[in-house]
Design a protein around this motif. Structure first.
Motif, PDB file in Angstrom:
ATOM      1  N   THR A  73      46.013  23.595  38.204  1.00 31.95           N
ATOM      2  CA  THR A  73      45.301  24.057  38.867  1.00 31.95           C
ATOM      3  C   THR A  73      45.865  25.368  39.841  1.00 31.95           C
ATOM      4  OG1 THR A  73      43.513  22.105  38.695  1.00 31.95           O
ATOM      5  CG2 THR A  73      43.110  24.209  40.460  1.00 31.95           C
ATOM      6  N   ALA A  74      46.837  24.768  40.559  1.00 33.44           N
ATOM      7  CA  ALA A  74      47.389  25.583  41.713  1.00 33.44           C
ATOM      8  C   ALA A  74      48.101  26.752  40.804  1.00 33.44           C
ATOM      9  CB  ALA A  74      48.608  24.985  42.230  1.00 33.44           C
ATOM     10  N   PHE A  75      48.753  26.310  39.551  1.00 32.94           N
ATOM     11  CA  PHE A  75      49.556  27.573  38.691  1.00 32.94           C
ATOM     12  C   PHE A  75      48.519  28.741  38.434  1.00 32.94           C
ATOM     13  CE2 PHE A  75      50.699  28.799  34.510  1.00 32.94           C
ATOM     14  CZ  PHE A  75      51.923  29.616  34.906  1.00 32.94           C
ATOM     15  N   PHE A  76      47.336  28.164  37.927  1.00 32.34           N
ATOM     16  CA  PHE A  76      46.297  29.089  37.222  1.00 32.34           C
ATOM     17  C   PHE A  76      45.522  30.039  38.576  1.00 32.34           C
ATOM     18  CE2 PHE A  76      46.405  26.500  33.334  1.00 32.34           C
ATOM     19  CZ  PHE A  76      46.941  27.442  32.401  1.00 32.34           C
ATOM     20  N   ILE A  77      45.494  29.113  39.656  1.00 32.89           N
ATOM     21  CA  ILE A  77      45.166  30.054  40.722  1.00 32.89           C
ATOM     22  C   ILE A  77      46.059  31.253  41.085  1.00 32.89           C
ATOM     23  CG2 ILE A  77      44.481  29.805  43.234  1.00 32.89           C
ATOM     24  CD1 ILE A  77      43.248  27.058  42.673  1.00 32.89           C
ATOM     25  N   GLN A  78      47.257  30.762  41.268  1.00 31.90           N
ATOM     26  CA  GLN A  78      48.314  31.899  41.598  1.00 31.90           C
ATOM     27  C   GLN A  78      48.329  32.930  40.434  1.00 31.90           C
ATOM     28  OE1 GLN A  78      51.728  29.519  41.964  1.00 31.90           O
ATOM     29  NE2 GLN A  78      51.310  29.090  44.154  1.00 31.90           N
ATOM     30  N   LEU A  79      48.359  32.596  39.339  1.00 34.85           N
ATOM     31  CA  LEU A  79      48.283  33.718  38.347  1.00 34.85           C
ATOM     32  C   LEU A  79      46.864  34.291  38.207  1.00 34.85           C
ATOM     33  CD1 LEU A  79      49.173  32.027  34.856  1.00 34.85           C
ATOM     34  CD2 LEU A  79      50.325  33.523  35.938  1.00 34.85           C
ATOM     35  N   ALA A  80      45.908  33.859  38.544  1.00 37.87           N
ATOM     36  CA  ALA A  80      44.714  34.745  38.972  1.00 37.87           C
ATOM     37  C   ALA A  80      44.905  35.735  40.067  1.00 37.87           C
ATOM     38  CB  ALA A  80      43.437  33.821  39.007  1.00 37.87           C
ATOM     39  N   SER A  81      45.452  35.080  41.138  1.00 38.64           N
ATOM     40  CA  SER A  81      45.405  36.069  42.167  1.00 38.64           C
ATOM     41  C   SER A  81      46.580  37.087  41.865  1.00 38.64           C
ATOM     42  CB  SER A  81      46.076  35.232  43.308  1.00 38.64           C
ATOM     43  OG  SER A  81      47.500  34.948  43.162  1.00 38.64           O
ATOM     44  N   LEU A  82      47.744  37.009  41.078  1.00 40.18           N
ATOM     45  CA  LEU A  82      48.354  38.115  40.601  1.00 40.18           C
ATOM     46  C   LEU A  82      47.557  39.217  39.931  1.00 40.18           C
ATOM     47  CD1 LEU A  82      51.677  36.179  39.879  1.00 40.18           C
ATOM     48  CD2 LEU A  82      51.312  37.844  41.792  1.00 40.18           C
ATOM     49  N   GLU A  83      46.890  38.615  39.093  1.00 40.95           N
ATOM     50  CA  GLU A  83      45.995  39.650  38.099  1.00 40.95           C
ATOM     51  C   GLU A  83      44.905  40.463  39.053  1.00 40.95           C
ATOM     52  OE1 GLU A  83      44.582  41.541  35.041  1.00 40.95           O
ATOM     53  OE2 GLU A  83      46.493  40.515  35.241  1.00 40.95           O
ATOM     54  N   LEU A  90      53.254  45.911  46.856  1.00 39.17           N
ATOM     55  CA  LEU A  90      54.218  44.772  46.794  1.00 39.17           C
ATOM     56  C   LEU A  90      54.028  43.914  48.211  1.00 39.17           C
ATOM     57  CD1 LEU A  90      56.328  43.266  45.253  1.00 39.17           C
ATOM     58  CD2 LEU A  90      58.204  44.828  46.317  1.00 39.17           C
ATOM     59  N   TRP A  91      54.226  44.557  49.236  1.00 40.08           N
ATOM     60  CA  TRP A  91      53.955  43.727  50.287  1.00 40.08           C
ATOM     61  C   TRP A  91      52.618  43.030  50.685  1.00 40.08           C
ATOM     62  CZ3 TRP A  91      50.008  44.314  54.146  1.00 40.08           C
ATOM     63  CH2 TRP A  91      49.315  45.425  53.788  1.00 40.08           C
ATOM     64  N   MET A  92      51.569  43.677  50.210  1.00 38.14           N
ATOM     65  CA  MET A  92      50.207  42.877  50.126  1.00 38.14           C
ATOM     66  C   MET A  92      50.330  41.746  49.171  1.00 38.14           C
ATOM     67  SD  MET A  92      46.436  44.195  49.666  1.00 38.14           S
ATOM     68  CE  MET A  92      46.345  45.249  50.993  1.00 38.14           C
ATOM     69  N   THR A  93      51.035  41.834  47.918  1.00 36.84           N
ATOM     70  CA  THR A  93      51.090  41.071  46.953  1.00 36.84           C
ATOM     71  C   THR A  93      51.813  39.837  47.416  1.00 36.84           C
ATOM     72  OG1 THR A  93      51.054  42.646  45.294  1.00 36.84           O
ATOM     73  CG2 THR A  93      52.018  40.718  44.455  1.00 36.84           C
ATOM     74  N   ALA A  94      52.926  40.166  48.200  1.00 35.08           N
ATOM     75  CA  ALA A  94      53.936  38.934  48.764  1.00 35.08           C
ATOM     76  C   ALA A  94      53.182  38.201  49.711  1.00 35.08           C
ATOM     77  CB  ALA A  94      55.030  39.516  49.079  1.00 35.08           C
ATOM     78  N   LEU A  95      52.704  39.019  50.579  1.00 33.48           N
ATOM     79  CA  LEU A  95      51.854  38.212  51.751  1.00 33.48           C
ATOM     80  C   LEU A  95      50.598  37.188  51.212  1.00 33.48           C
ATOM     81  CD1 LEU A  95      51.419  37.783  54.829  1.00 33.48           C
ATOM     82  CD2 LEU A  95      49.651  39.763  54.706  1.00 33.48           C
ATOM     83  N   CYS A  96      49.897  37.919  50.172  1.00 29.75           N
ATOM     84  CA  CYS A  96      48.654  37.084  49.623  1.00 29.75           C
ATOM     85  C   CYS A  96      49.176  35.757  48.815  1.00 29.75           C
ATOM     86  CB  CYS A  96      47.970  38.025  48.774  1.00 29.75           C
ATOM     87  SG  CYS A  96      46.874  38.907  49.737  1.00 29.75           S
ATOM     88  N   CYS A  97      50.206  35.918  48.122  1.00 34.18           N
ATOM     89  CA  CYS A  97      50.979  35.027  47.284  1.00 34.18           C
ATOM     90  C   CYS A  97      51.603  33.880  48.303  1.00 34.18           C
ATOM     91  CB  CYS A  97      52.191  35.469  46.245  1.00 34.18           C
ATOM     92  SG  CYS A  97      51.285  36.436  45.054  1.00 34.18           S
ATOM     93  N   THR A  99      50.603  33.238  51.399  1.00 34.05           N
ATOM     94  CA  THR A  99      49.351  32.663  51.845  1.00 34.05           C
ATOM     95  C   THR A  99      48.669  31.666  50.998  1.00 34.05           C
ATOM     96  OG1 THR A  99      49.363  34.651  53.470  1.00 34.05           O
ATOM     97  CG2 THR A  99      47.565  32.993  53.478  1.00 34.05           C
ATOM     98  N   LEU A 100      48.415  31.955  50.088  1.00 29.86           N
ATOM     99  CA  LEU A 100      47.926  31.242  48.997  1.00 29.86           C
ATOM    100  C   LEU A 100      48.591  30.031  48.692  1.00 29.86           C
ATOM    101  CD1 LEU A 100      45.328  31.238  47.353  1.00 29.86           C
ATOM    102  CD2 LEU A 100      46.586  32.363  45.447  1.00 29.86           C
ATOM    103  N   SER A 101      49.857  30.299  48.308  1.00 29.43           N
ATOM    104  CA  SER A 101      50.767  29.086  47.834  1.00 29.43           C
ATOM    105  C   SER A 101      50.716  27.904  49.304  1.00 29.43           C
ATOM    106  CB  SER A 101      52.186  29.613  47.727  1.00 29.43           C
ATOM    107  OG  SER A 101      52.141  30.435  46.611  1.00 29.43           O
ATOM    108  N   GLY A 102      50.689  28.358  50.481  1.00 31.82           N
ATOM    109  CA  GLY A 102      50.738  27.544  51.453  1.00 31.82           C
ATOM    110  C   GLY A 102      49.480  26.682  51.495  1.00 31.82           C
ATOM    111  N   MET A 103      48.251  27.266  51.157  1.00 34.39           N
ATOM    112  CA  MET A 103      47.113  26.636  51.308  1.00 34.39           C
ATOM    113  C   MET A 103      46.878  25.774  50.042  1.00 34.39           C
ATOM    114  SD  MET A 103      44.673  29.825  52.844  1.00 34.39           S
ATOM    115  CE  MET A 103      44.189  30.598  51.105  1.00 34.39           C
ATOM    116  N   ILE A 104      47.563  26.229  49.052  1.00 35.73           N
ATOM    117  CA  ILE A 104      47.311  25.498  47.759  1.00 35.73           C
ATOM    118  C   ILE A 104      48.070  24.213  48.091  1.00 35.73           C
ATOM    119  CG2 ILE A 104      47.749  25.055  45.532  1.00 35.73           C
ATOM    120  CD1 ILE A 104      46.938  27.925  45.127  1.00 35.73           C
ATOM    121  N   THR A 105      49.276  24.203  48.439  1.00 31.11           N
ATOM    122  CA  THR A 105      49.991  23.086  48.490  1.00 31.11           C
ATOM    123  C   THR A 105      49.962  22.325  49.775  1.00 31.11           C
ATOM    124  OG1 THR A 105      51.912  24.281  49.550  1.00 31.11           O
ATOM    125  CG2 THR A 105      51.836  23.886  47.229  1.00 31.11           C
ATOM    126  N   GLY A 106      49.339  22.859  50.826  1.00 31.75           N
ATOM    127  CA  GLY A 106      49.111  22.191  52.079  1.00 31.75           C
ATOM    128  C   GLY A 106      47.881  21.362  52.301  1.00 31.75           C
TER     129      GLY A 106
END
Length: 106
Positions: A73-83, A90-97, A99-106
């Protein structure tokens, strides 16, 4: 093993006293109340002693069968966010990824 807790031991070896003296001479932090074990696998007898005195801890051990679904689920959420962010800078993509990774794993 019956003195579990802070790691202190009243019966220090001469080597431990030498280590404390060397630490004092060199200005390093002193670990006087810490027991330095010379056993290669010191954690096994300690784990067995904990399980013997607290058998309820053994129920917390084992496989988590839902973990693979959480990871997918975390993997597919990250793929969807990249799409969704494919046209973003690039800076916005890196920031969102990040933040999103921290929220998913936290």
């Amino acid at each position: 093993l019956d003195k579990m807790g802070k790691g202190g031991d009243a019966n220090k070896s001469n080597e431990q006293h030498k280590l404390v003296q060397e630490q004092q001479e060199h200005g390093e932090p002193i670990f006087e109340d810490f027991y330095f074990s010379e056993e290669p696998h010191w954690h096994l007898p300690r784990a067995r002693a904990i399980l013997k005195t607290h058998p309820e801890v053994g129920k917390l051990m084992g496989c988590s069968y839902s973990l693979k679904y959480k990871i997918l689920t975390a993997f597919f959420i990250q793929l969807a966010s990249l799409e969704l962010l494919k046209d973003a800078p690039l800076w916005m993509t890196a920031l969102c990824c990040y933040t999103l990774s921290g929220m998913i794993t936290g």
